[in-house]
Scaffold this motif. Structure first.
Motif, PDB file in Angstrom:
ATOM      1  N   THR A 182     -43.536  -1.651 -25.956  1.00 16.99           N
ATOM      2  CA  THR A 182     -42.276  -2.137 -25.393  1.00 16.99           C
ATOM      3  C   THR A 182     -41.506  -2.922 -26.448  1.00 16.99           C
ATOM      4  OG1 THR A 182     -43.631  -2.531 -23.456  1.00 16.99           O
ATOM      5  CG2 THR A 182     -41.344  -3.139 -23.290  1.00 16.99           C
ATOM      6  N   TYR A 183     -42.259  -3.758 -27.198  1.00 14.44           N
ATOM      7  CA  TYR A 183     -41.607  -4.541 -28.240  1.00 14.44           C
ATOM      8  C   TYR A 183     -41.027  -3.636 -29.330  1.00 14.44           C
ATOM      9  CZ  TYR A 183     -40.713  -7.565 -32.116  1.00 14.44           C
ATOM     10  OH  TYR A 183     -40.088  -8.187 -33.153  1.00 14.44           O
ATOM     11  N   LEU A 184     -41.811  -2.637 -29.764  1.00 18.09           N
ATOM     12  CA  LEU A 184     -41.353  -1.732 -30.829  1.00 18.09           C
ATOM     13  C   LEU A 184     -40.075  -1.005 -30.420  1.00 18.09           C
ATOM     14  CD1 LEU A 184     -44.509   0.017 -32.333  1.00 18.09           C
ATOM     15  CD2 LEU A 184     -42.946  -1.573 -33.436  1.00 18.09           C
ATOM     16  N   ILE A 185     -40.077  -0.480 -29.187  1.00 17.71           N
ATOM     17  CA  ILE A 185     -38.891   0.245 -28.719  1.00 17.71           C
ATOM     18  C   ILE A 185     -37.687  -0.681 -28.745  1.00 17.71           C
ATOM     19  CG2 ILE A 185     -37.809   1.358 -26.710  1.00 17.71           C
ATOM     20  CD1 ILE A 185     -40.550   2.395 -25.953  1.00 17.71           C
ATOM     21  N   GLN A 186     -37.900  -1.912 -28.267  1.00 21.27           N
ATOM     22  CA  GLN A 186     -36.818  -2.876 -28.209  1.00 21.27           C
ATOM     23  C   GLN A 186     -36.371  -3.241 -29.629  1.00 21.27           C
ATOM     24  OE1 GLN A 186     -37.239  -6.574 -28.446  1.00 21.27           O
ATOM     25  NE2 GLN A 186     -35.318  -7.169 -27.485  1.00 21.27           N
ATOM     26  N   PHE A 187     -37.345  -3.375 -30.545  1.00 20.19           N
ATOM     27  CA  PHE A 187     -37.021  -3.702 -31.944  1.00 20.19           C
ATOM     28  C   PHE A 187     -36.123  -2.625 -32.549  1.00 20.19           C
ATOM     29  CE2 PHE A 187     -38.018  -2.861 -36.414  1.00 20.19           C
ATOM     30  CZ  PHE A 187     -37.649  -4.067 -36.994  1.00 20.19           C
ATOM     31  N   PHE A 188     -36.555  -1.370 -32.444  1.00 21.14           N
ATOM     32  CA  PHE A 188     -35.777  -0.283 -33.050  1.00 21.14           C
ATOM     33  C   PHE A 188     -34.421  -0.144 -32.379  1.00 21.14           C
ATOM     34  CE2 PHE A 188     -39.849   1.469 -34.733  1.00 21.14           C
ATOM     35  CZ  PHE A 188     -39.445   1.525 -36.047  1.00 21.14           C
TER      36      PHE A 188
END
Lengths: 292, 428
Positions: A71-77
């Motif tokens: 979830t964090y990675l998706i939000q980061f990108f």
């Protein structure tokens, strides 16, 4: 008896995921479900490796951790570096899934998990792993875990039903009413993660998507009433489990794969029915117009 | 043998099979980088995901019909079901109330389910030559042979040729579909070309990477490249190079550790490139953004500090003690000190025995910034009919970004005013 346990397991998975799936597809979050179900793999493998057991609690923790990472990675990108949503999802979950597969190969001597099982589960082995309570055989362990999960999910959806529906169908209005849209989104995501993790052993990472999106989509085609849609989705999920089991038996193939196939067939039939209905309705109105 | 000698033995082609693996993964990954550039730009990355899962039933069917692992049959089978899947996703989205993401999730998982059913059926029916079929799930580059590589070369050249021939149309389609339609480009043909190349690429690529992770090979290289450039040609070239390099590195690692599947390693390598690019990419990278922000903050601090030296009474040389300025400002002590240091290094002020004095240049700069501030206040109070006590905060932000051109425009628009809405002079 084995038939019964397998069908029961599949039906429990189908019921849990059908309830969640209805909310997911209405929120246009079907692919987030896909991402989470792939991305929990590294967490599960590490938890298996560290605790050296199939105990559910550590595995849940591991899966929750990697669910948060994705979830964090998706939000980061998507938000920090402004990459489009579809690519952000694609990069993030394939990366975590790849790590998971590498870990499985790395620990293959110590961990009782194999690559294929990750993808389509081993529902056929469910009845072999039984639970004994006070020296009394009470049935497969998975059935108990899945049953408890179903109770938890159905219970939390029942309790939060009004707010879940409100934030799903009219997030702007919900926000204006002071209902936190983000909070209820996480509530739902937590449910999806839980359902995915516990279904993992029996149906695997890819096929759980069929369970999540398929029956809900079929039901969505057939009704406009959201409550009816949930009941229909559950019905489709359970019937697909039963038919799928016997089809797998007949073809000597994977049970989870056969159930997914039946889910697809159900959707195709509903889709054709709707197209047919629409066409006859159009020609009916045309006829009426000609007559008047 | 340790890791480095193993890796060295891979890159020196000491075993004949290594050459096959090297060229095979290089060609496959490069082509998917090329095709992926267009799917990414068309925001159809997840279609790659659908195709890659949906080739599985095609592979299984080709095997059932052909009764052997013939690469050509398998690619044809994979292409057929892969293409059907994209067609179905579009058809469902267009002809029912089902949303695109649901259609993607549904088709992807159902096709994969059918593939799994067929694959397990083949395995249980005990056909000896089925061994190797389940390599399609996670990919095993080491199972490739020379005839596979030749096939990839031929099909890859055809795809590259198609992309080169249709390059202008494809780029226009990717950036602005309706414009391309309106100036008479054959959009439907271009879409067909793109979907066929995508499907064929995926159908080949599953050999090395496997169906589950093939989508990463379409998405990630192009996304990496996008952090470095906005132009399509450099982007495509960069995507091809990065993808090719990760293909070779990934299969080298998988070759070195026996039993390691190739696909996940290639995906991990290309994902690492993506993370690095997201941080240091020269176009949209995080570092670039931080530097830009730091530069802006310095500029704003410098301008806000010099403004403190503006004295409406003298409009000339001003002297201040530190405490005077500090009282006038609403900055932190440290921030103000930093600002003063910036001014001193630019010779806008001088420091003598604790007394700050503005230089001529400093006065002009202070005037300029106050002028922009007051012009803007006047502008929005006149044209947006805001009350004079509502315009300050807005001007406080905008004064730092007004260019000389905008300033001239404002002056002309306001007919060279002398007073701002608070009746203070606008300094020239």
């Amino acid at each position: 008896m084995i038939d019964f346990w397998i069908i029961l397991t599949a039906s429990l998975v189908a019921t849990t995921t059908a309830i969640l799936g209805c909310f997911l597809i209405m929120r246009k979050m079907a692919m987030i479900g896909d991402a989470i179900s792939h991305a929990v793999l590294p967490g599960i493998v590490i938890a298996y490796y560290l605790t050296n057991s199939r105990a559910s609690f550590p595995i849940l923790l591991g899966a929750a951790a990697s669910g948060m990472v994705v979830t964090y990675l998706i939000q980061f990108f998507n938000q920090r570096v402004k990459l489009q949503q579809d690519a952000s999802i694609g990069i993030s979950y394939t990366f975590l899934f790849a790590i998971g597969i590498i870990l499985i190969s790395l620990f293959s001597n110590d961990v009782d998990l194999d690559q294929d099982c990750v993808l389509y589960g081993e529902i056929a082995y469910v009845p072999l792993d039984t639970l004994t309570l006070g020296g009394f055989n009470v049935g497969p362990r998975q059935v108990w875990i899945l049953g408890t999960t179903l109770l938890i999910i159905a219970g939390s959806v029942f309790i939060g039903y009004r707010k879940l529906v409100l934030t799903t169908f009219d997030p702007a209005f919900a926000a204006a009413m002071g209902v936190s849209v983000v909070l209820w989104q996480y509530y739902l995501m937590a449910g999806v993660s839980l359902a995915t993790v516990v279904s993992f052993e029996s149906v695997g990472a890819v096929l759980v998507i069929a369970f999540l999106s398929g029956p809900a989509a079929t039901a969505f085609l057939l009704t406009k009433d959201f409550k009816k849609m949930i009941y229909l989705a559950i019905g489709f999920g359970i019937s697909a489990s039963i038919i799928g089991y016997y089809m797998a038996d007949w073809l000597a193939g994977s049970i989870a794969g056969a159930i997914a196939t039946i889910i697809g067939v159900q959707f195709a039939l509903a889709f054709i029915y709707i197209q047919f209905l629409r066409k006859s309705r159009i020609s009916e109105t045309l006829e009426n117009k000609v007559l008047t | 043998m340790n890791f480095f000698t193993e890796i060295a033995s891979f890159f020196t082609f000491s075993e004949p099979n290594v050459k096959v693996v090297f060229w095979g993964s290089l060609i496959l990954c490069s082509i998917s980088g090329l095709v992926g550039t267009f799917t990414l730009l068309r925001k159809r990355s997840l279609i790659g995901d659908v195709i890659s899962h949906s080739v599985l039933p095609g592979i299984a069917l080709a095997f059932i019909i052909g009764q052997q692992k013939n690469p050509l049959y398998l690619i044809i089978g994979a292409t057929v079901t892969g293409w059907i899947s994209t067609y179905l996703v579009d058809y469902i989205t267009k002809h029912s109330k089902i949303k695109n993401d649901t259609a993607i999730a549904l088709i992807l998982s159902v096709f994969f389910g059918v593939g799994v059913l067929l694959l397990t059926h083949i395995q249980h029916s005990g056909n000896a030559s089925q061994s190797g079929l389940d390599q399609f799930i996670f990919g095993r580059a080491s199972a490739m042979n020379m005839s596979d590589v030749w096939l990839f070369t031929i099909v890859g050249s055809i795809i590259t040729l198609l992309v080169v021939v249709f390059f202008r149309g494809l780029s226009l389609l990717s950036f602005d579909e309706s414009y391309s339609q309106s100036i008479g480009f054959p959009n439907e043909l271009l879409k067909l070309v793109l979907s066929i190349t995508t499907v064929v690429t995926v159908a080949m690529g599953v050999q090395a990477v496997g169906v589950v992770l093939m989508s990463a090979l379409l998405i990630t290289p192009a996304a990496c490249a996008k952090f470095w450039t906005n132009k399509i040609i450099p982007m495509a070239i960069l995507a091809v190079v990065l993808s090719g390099v990760s293909g070779v590195l990934g299969s080298a690692i998988s070759y070195t550790y026996n039993g390691m599947p190739t696909g996940p390693w290639i995906v991990v390598v290309i994902s690492l490139f993506a993370f690095i690019s997201a941080f240091i990419g020269s176009k949209h990278g995080l570092l670039k953004k931080y530097i830009q922000r730091a530069k802006n903050n310095t500029k704003i601090l410098r301008e806000n500090t010099i403004k403190l030296f503006f004295n409406p009474d003298t409009l000339g040389e001003t002297t201040f003690q530190f405490e005077d300025i500090f009282e006038k400002s609403n900055m932190q002590r440290g921030t103000l000190k930093k600002g003063l240091k910036l001014l001193k290094s630019d010779d806008l002020i001088t420091l003598d025995n604790g007394t700050y004095t503005t230089t001529e240049e400093g006065i002009n700069e202070a005037k300029a910034i106050v002028r922009k501030h007051r012009l803007w206040e006047l502008y929005i109070s006149r044209f947006m009919h805001l009350q004079p006590d509502h315009v300050h905060d807005d001007a406080e932000g905008i004064e730092h970004v007004i260019t000389p051109e905008i300033e001239k425009e404002l002056e002309k628009e306001l007919d060279f005013p002398t007073k701002d809405p608070h009746d203070s002079d606008i300094p020239y």
